[in-house]
Design an enzyme around this catalytic site. Structure first.
Site, short mmCIF file in Angstrom:
data_model
loop_
_atom_site.label_atom_id
_atom_site.label_comp_id
_atom_site.label_asym_id
_atom_site.label_seq_id
_atom_site.Cartn_x
_atom_site.Cartn_y
_atom_site.Cartn_z
N GLU A 1 -13.76 20.46 43.40
CA GLU A 1 -14.16 19.70 42.22
C GLU A 1 -13.92 20.42 40.89
O GLU A 1 -13.72 19.77 39.88
CB GLU A 1 -15.64 19.34 42.34
CG GLU A 1 -15.97 18.39 43.48
CD GLU A 1 -15.33 17.03 43.29
OE1 GLU A 1 -15.41 16.47 42.17
OE2 GLU A 1 -14.73 16.53 44.25
N SER B 1 -72.20 -14.82 56.86
CA SER B 1 -73.49 -14.12 56.77
C SER B 1 -73.40 -12.76 56.09
O SER B 1 -74.43 -12.16 55.77
CB SER B 1 -74.07 -13.95 58.17
OG SER B 1 -74.40 -15.21 58.72
#
Length: 699
Positions: free
Chosen positions: A103, A387
């Site tokens: 690169e 409940s």
């Protein structure tokens, strides 16, 4: 003639010169202004300001932001970034050399810009009348993948000039090794993976530390065209590109021809499975965490998700909660399928556990089978609590001066409301005649709860629920006593906290604070506590709810072997479509809900005690074990203890068969003694009680 020469419109040499030179002067001024504007644009990094040395040094490639639990354990990531940052010394030298040779072979010689490369590329591109060769250095590639992300949407001269500008900034503030480390962590290498560590794990199934020379060359072959050169797509093309990289390494003197030939002979062995950066079984609470983070970041005007999110979650409790909901939902599903004769849908579950002192959420489960980003029932589903709402009815009554020993009729009742007659019925037990508040709540008597609610007024019941933290719409109608109004699991559980903590309403919170990666606090939550109950009332409700677990509808908790102080309440809707259990200890409150999204009965005998309470016990035993030696809750000042008869609520005599220590707000304790039992009744009652206890142990 003289006057004619001096006419105002007569041309003079100066004017003639200006007129003739004007286009050139304008062009020069425009060019000068353009150069100055370009210079300012570059100097200010696009008029937005250049990063300073501190910002450049602090930059770290995003791994998606960390989500951590209250003890600092990593639970997951905010966004799915497939990257794992590693320091340069963790990357083998031959891997670094392969990237440099391929690169940017003069990386260590230039200062961010390779002028020789720029010249060579310019000539080739001019001859070809197009772009045939690039000239980006490793430093410029770092810039492109870090500080310039989002600034330019496509290739342009402006972007290339800005790359060069930033490259010089990086070279002035970082060493070559620091730049190379950044590069090897930010570079895209295909298949959604960034950085050499992630790519090595994805392709070879191992860390880059273990990558061979051939494997390192394969990694360096990818940046030019990751999707083209990936060995998963075309092994022959990938090997050819890898061999080219090896030849470049020979040319640059990094390896000998012999080592290169040996590497060429090595076959490409690619891992069968791809690297999973995120576990498929991540904690189910993370979607809710991400939603909070998105909201906060948006409110702050921030779009960088690379932050550290400090949650209130407990990793152990969360794992136990996920398992408990999943296992219990599967068990209920099998029962429901058998009852219906076929599968009529998916049984869902939800759960939330909070610290009763702070409101911090320790565990959160929004479904029985977690789907990232799916509907979170714990936070958003509104269901009838049945409940499980009754504690607020008794809290309203006790706030008026009534006590756990107050008597109420457990007999059929007709309620006339708006011209209609409503006849509530008990579920799961026979009518008991005159019973105490404690017994009524312990047995979850419906008719008793309706009588209490009617006596104190439904408006007071609504007010009691509101004080504790119920925010969903509530109407003061008779059916409210049986939990006919819909609530979310998180608000119901949070509303139990004042019973557990001595009367303080807390706000549920999931995220404590959000920090940048360098530790700066971007947002923080401050816990709030509001006194809403007399501590004595809270203690009495808790005492009654402990009886629910010890002797009533919540005994499945004790049957599971949990002996620590626990108070709680079951909940079941009339049609068996919703089953609940909300339980708490001195430190944590947790609630479980199970049912179908489309309202339908689970089974013919579905109830909270049988279906939801075991899930609570499973979670508690595996995720939040309380100190078994804890004495639990202590009575606050201003209370008096009396031994009372369990059947009449009056002061106990010697021969009363069932007695218990009852705590009263001073001045509300009974003053009369029980006269219901004589010597024989007392002896027989005591004998019967002992036999009953023995039989329960045998079962």
């Amino acid at each position: 003639m003289l006057q004619q020469r001096l006419r105002p419109d007569a041309a003079t040499p100066a004017r003639v010169w200006v007129r003739r030179a004007w286009p050139g002067l304008a062009a020069l001024a425009f060019a000068t202004g353009g150069v100055l504007a370009l210079d300012v644009w570059l100097a200010t990094c696009g008029f937005t300001g250049c990063p300073g040395a501190a910002e450049i040094h602090a930059y770290r490639p995003s791994e998606g932001g960390r989500i951590i639990d209250r003890a600092g354990a990593v639970l997951g990531r905010i966004t799915p970034v497939r990257r794992a940052n590693v320091p340069l010394d963790a990357i083998p030298g031959h891997v670094r050399d392969a990237f440099i040779a391929t690169e940017d072979r003069r990386f260590y010689d230039h200062h961010g810009l390779d002028w020789r490369g720029i010249g060579r590329a310019s000539v080739r591109n001019a001859v070809a009348l197009g772009v045939r060769e690039g000239y980006s250095t490793i430093t410029m590639q770092v810039v492109r993948n870090t500080f310039l992300v989002g600034r330019f949407r496509q290739r342009s001269v402006g972007r290339k000039m800005m790359e060069m500008r930033f490259a010089r900034l990086l070279e002035r503030n970082l060493t070559k090794d620091q730049i190379l480390e950044l590069y090897l962590n930010v570079i895209y290498l295909g298949n959604g993976v960034y950085g050499v560590e992630g790519a090595s794990r994805d392709l070879f199934g191992k860390s880059v530390r273990e990558a061979s020379l051939a494997e390192g060359a394969m990694l360096a072959a990818l940046p030019k065209a990751p999707s083209v050169y990936t060995p998963r797509r075309d092994a022959r093309r990938a090997r050819a590109r890898r061999d080219l990289v090896l030849s470049l390494m020979v040319r640059e003197g990094y390896i000998s021809e012999g080592r290169a030939r040996a590497a060429v002979e090595q076959p490409l062995r690619i891992a069968k499975g791809e690297w999973e950066r995120f576990a498929s079984d991540e904690p189910s609470a993370l979607s809710a965490v991400r939603a909070v983070v998105d909201s906060v970041m948006l409110s702050l005007g921030l779009d960088d998700g690379d932050v550290i999110v400090h949650t209130t979650l407990d990793a152990v409790a969360q794992a136990a909660a996920d398992r408990a909901v999943s296992r219990r939902a599967a068990s209920i599903q099998r029962e429901s399928n058998s009852w219906n004769g076929k599968r009529v849908g998916d049984v869902q579950g939800a759960m939330v556990a909070i610290d009763v002192q702070t409101g911090e959420i320790r565990a959160l489960v929004g479904s029985s089978r977690y789907e990232r980003g799916g509907f979170n029932r714990a936070l958003s589903a509104r269901r009838q609590p049945g409940s499980a709402f009754k504690p607020f009815v008794y809290a309203a009554a006790i706030a008026t001066g009534l006590t756990p020993a107050t008597m109420v009729d457990d007999e059929p009742i007709e309620v006339r409301d708006a011209g209609r007659v409503w006849i509530p019925a008990n579920y799961g037990h026979e009518y008991g005649g005159r019973i105490t508040f404690r017994t009524a709540l312990m047995q979850s008597s419906n008719v008793a709860a309706v009588r209490v609610s009617r006596a104190v007024g439904e408006k007071r019941v609504v007010e009691a629920a509101r004080r504790n933290g119920i925010t969903s719409p509530l109407q003061p109608v008779p059916a409210i006593a049986l939990g006919a109004m819909e609530v979310t699991p998180v608000e119901l559980v949070a509303a139990y906290a004042p019973f557990a903590n001595g009367g303080y309403r807390v706000e549920p919170v999931l995220v404590r604070r959000i920090e940048s990666v360098n530790g700066k606090v971007l947002w923080a939550h401050e816990p709030t506590r509001t006194a809403v109950l007399d501590p004595r009332d809270a203690f009495q409700i808790t005492s009654m709810l402990r009886s629910v677990v010890d002797e009533g509808t919540g005994t499945a908790v004790r049957a599971a072997g949990i002996s620590a102080p626990v108070a709680g309440k079951t909940g079941t809707t009339n049609d068996g479509a919703d089953v609940w259990f909300v339980g708490y200890t001195p430190t944590i409150a947790a609630g479980f809900w199970f049912g179908y999204d489309a309202r339908r009965s689970i089974s013919g005998n579905a109830n909270g005690g049988r279906h939801a309470a075991p899930a609570w016990a499973d979670f508690y035993r595996n995720g939040w074990t309380e100190d078994e030696s804890s004495a639990g809750w202590r009575p606050p000042p201003g209370m008096t203890r009396e031994l009372v008869d369990g059947e009449t609520g009056l002061l106990a005599q010697e021969w009363c068969p069932i007695t218990r220590d009852e705590w009263f707000k001073s001045g509300t304790e009974p003053t009369e003694y029980c006269e219901e039992h004589d010597h024989l009744d007392g002896w027989m009652g005591d004998f019967g009680t002992r036999i009953g206890r023995i039989l329960r142990r045998i079962r």
